[in-house]
Scaffold this motif. Structure first.
Motif, mmCIF file in Angstrom:
data_model
loop_
_atom_site.group_PDB
_atom_site.id
_atom_site.type_symbol
_atom_site.label_atom_id
_atom_site.label_comp_id
_atom_site.label_asym_id
_atom_site.label_seq_id
_atom_site.Cartn_x
_atom_site.Cartn_y
_atom_site.Cartn_z
ATOM 1 N N UNK A 195 60.618 34.167 38.824
ATOM 2 C CA UNK A 195 59.099 33.531 39.104
ATOM 3 C C UNK A 195 58.540 35.061 39.333
ATOM 4 N N UNK A 196 57.429 34.929 39.737
ATOM 5 C CA UNK A 196 56.287 36.468 40.342
ATOM 6 C C UNK A 196 54.957 36.155 40.586
ATOM 7 N N UNK A 197 55.036 35.706 41.609
ATOM 8 C CA UNK A 197 53.625 35.144 42.281
ATOM 9 C C UNK A 197 52.663 36.235 42.987
ATOM 10 N N UNK A 198 51.454 35.684 41.344
ATOM 11 C CA UNK A 198 50.212 36.990 42.013
ATOM 12 C C UNK A 198 49.573 36.795 42.796
ATOM 13 N N UNK A 199 48.565 37.856 43.714
ATOM 14 C CA UNK A 199 47.769 37.509 43.857
ATOM 15 C C UNK A 199 46.421 37.975 44.290
ATOM 16 N N UNK A 200 44.968 37.919 43.802
ATOM 17 C CA UNK A 200 44.787 38.762 42.968
ATOM 18 C C UNK A 200 43.593 39.611 43.867
ATOM 19 N N UNK A 201 43.096 40.488 43.845
ATOM 20 C CA UNK A 201 42.019 40.977 45.346
ATOM 21 C C UNK A 201 40.391 41.205 44.476
ATOM 22 N N UNK A 202 39.845 41.086 45.392
ATOM 23 C CA UNK A 202 38.992 41.362 45.198
ATOM 24 C C UNK A 202 38.008 41.033 46.672
ATOM 25 N N UNK A 203 38.418 41.926 48.067
ATOM 26 C CA UNK A 203 37.673 42.029 49.019
ATOM 27 C C UNK A 203 37.318 40.105 49.109
ATOM 28 N N UNK A 204 38.678 39.237 48.837
ATOM 29 C CA UNK A 204 38.766 37.535 49.331
ATOM 30 C C UNK A 204 37.789 37.368 49.442
ATOM 31 N N UNK A 205 36.717 37.103 48.429
ATOM 32 C CA UNK A 205 35.172 37.093 48.384
ATOM 33 C C UNK A 205 35.219 37.085 46.810
ATOM 34 N N UNK A 206 35.803 37.879 45.370
ATOM 35 C CA UNK A 206 35.665 37.511 44.297
ATOM 36 C C UNK A 206 37.015 37.722 43.221
ATOM 37 N N UNK A 207 37.197 38.050 42.677
ATOM 38 C CA UNK A 207 38.090 37.485 41.395
ATOM 39 C C UNK A 207 38.963 36.295 41.448
ATOM 40 N N UNK A 208 39.213 36.582 40.211
ATOM 41 C CA UNK A 208 40.343 35.327 40.140
ATOM 42 C C UNK A 208 41.763 35.755 39.406
ATOM 43 N N UNK A 209 42.819 34.494 38.431
ATOM 44 C CA UNK A 209 43.381 34.752 38.027
ATOM 45 C C UNK A 209 42.690 35.259 36.548
ATOM 46 N N UNK A 210 41.532 34.617 35.673
ATOM 47 C CA UNK A 210 41.507 35.618 35.098
ATOM 48 C C UNK A 210 41.050 36.840 34.699
ATOM 49 N N UNK A 211 40.514 37.257 35.779
ATOM 50 C CA UNK A 211 39.858 38.849 36.553
ATOM 51 C C UNK A 211 41.112 39.547 35.944
ATOM 52 N N UNK A 212 42.602 39.211 35.855
ATOM 53 C CA UNK A 212 43.721 40.731 36.728
ATOM 54 C C UNK A 212 44.349 39.908 35.469
ATOM 55 N N UNK A 213 44.213 39.785 34.454
ATOM 56 C CA UNK A 213 45.007 39.136 33.340
ATOM 57 C C UNK A 213 45.522 40.392 32.097
#
Length: 360
Positions: free
Chosen positions: A108-126
């Motif tokens: 397993x790999x936990x992925x934590x997206x970016x976005x200045x802590x105010x934007x981004x989501x799992x969808x944005x980083x697919x």
């Protein structure tokens, strides 16, 4: 009246010096970090065009409307790109499983997206999580952590901690112990990634076998040279954060504390400012033209001094987190190949250590 004003100024200065006591890290700027040879590919022009579209999507908007437009545009970054993985929603903890065909879901790999802590989501980083599932032969869990300003910064931190703890014993098909764990993240998510490694170490949890930080933010004090020197060469962060260079640093520190409700010198928000010993093998990617270049360099340098195995690879002329533009960008594919080699080396080293008599 004048003496009252002077007393207030003196009090503010004293409070700033006490509350934002900084370790001098300028000695880390003298380290030599090689940059890969070559020049940006022709496809980089199209990437720059997409970044321009990102800016245009929120032009003329302010406040919440601007933020909502940015979030919507980011969530559309992977549209039209052929992705082979299965994307499976998880309500609790909230996030998205990304499972490439045939992968071992006990890895397993936990992925934590970016976005200045105010934007981004799992969808944005697919585009990123799809590739990571393939190259890591693992089920990726992209945590949908709570964002600012609707939530506090620490809410997002707690979501990441909870997701990691849960992944140790749970896979996409239910309770099942993991046999391999990795953590990865980009930009703001890279900051959460590096902070999470220290939290796992300090709280006695099973540590990740490997970690990957892509163009990470490591220091909110904004004292690294590239925060100012690379404003003009960073087409993504420069237009957004370049104006901060005109503001005195103490003002930025107080504003950061007010917005994050965490001091910018706190390792929870600035992993560089914490204890970096006894961390798992970590790979960091950065571009030599991005504002966060020296965030990566300083973190790698300090971690090495404290005995942790941290590797920094730097690409020439790439945009911040260029990985998200794969497969359009050859340099993104090159970067994923580098990540795959890193993971293979980590596991090979672990296998040798396990099989060597007298080493446990």
């Amino acid at each position: 009246m004048l003496w009252i004003l002077l007393a207030i100024i003196a009090l503010i200065i004293a409070a700033t010096l006490i509350l934002f006591r900084l370790e001098d890290l300028t000695h880390l700027d003298s380290h030599d970090y090689p940059v890969r040879e070559g020049t940006p590919s022709e496809a980089n022009r199209e990437v720059l065009g997409r970044i321009h579209e990102l800016g245009e999507s929120s032009r003329g908007l302010k406040g919440k409307a601007r933020l909502m437009a940015l979030r919507k545009h980011m969530d559309g970054l992977s549209e039209g790109i052929a992705l082979e993985s299965e994307f499976r929603y998880s309500p609790e903890p909230r996030g998205e499983w990304v499972i490439a065909p045939g992968v071992n879901t006990r890895r397993r790999l936990l992925y934590i997206h970016g976005g200045a802590w105010a934007a981004g989501s799992p969808r944005s980083h697919r585009t990123v999580t799809d590739r990571l599932s393939h190259i890591a032969n693992a089920a990726v869990f992209a945590v949908d952590y709570r964002l600012m300003p609707e939530h506090r910064y620490m809410d997002g931190v707690r979501d990441c901690r909870r997701a990691y703890s849960w992944l140790l014993d749970n896979g996409p098909d239910g309770p099942e112990k993991s046999e391999f764990m990795a953590i990865a993240g980009d930009s703001a998510g890279g900051s959460h990634t590096l902070g999470l490694l220290a939290w796992v170490r300090d709280n006695g949890l099973r540590q990740a076998d490997a970690a990957i930080a892509l163009s990470p933010s490591t220091d909110l004090t904004m004292t690294a040279p590239s925060n100012r020197n690379n404003i003009g060469t960073d087409p993504l962060l420069g237009p957004v954060f370049g104006g901060l260079a005109k503001i005195p640093l103490p003002v930025i520190w107080w504003a950061t504390w007010a917005a994050f409700r965490v001091s910018p010198t706190n390792p929870v928000a600035s992993p560089l400012r914490g204890d970096l010993h006894n961390l798992p093998p970590t790979l960091i990617h950065a571009s030599d033209t991005e504002m966060l270049l020296d965030n990566a360099r300083r973190y790698a340098g300090k971690a090495r001094v404290q005995g942790s195995q941290v590797t920094l690879h730097t690409w020439p002329g790439m945009v911040h987190v260029w990985h998200i533009f794969g497969p359009l960008l050859p340099e993104a594919e090159d970067a994923f190949g580098d990540i795959q080699n890193f993971l293979q080396d980590v596991e090979a080293a672990g296998s040798r250590q396990t099989s060597t008599p007298g080493i446990s």
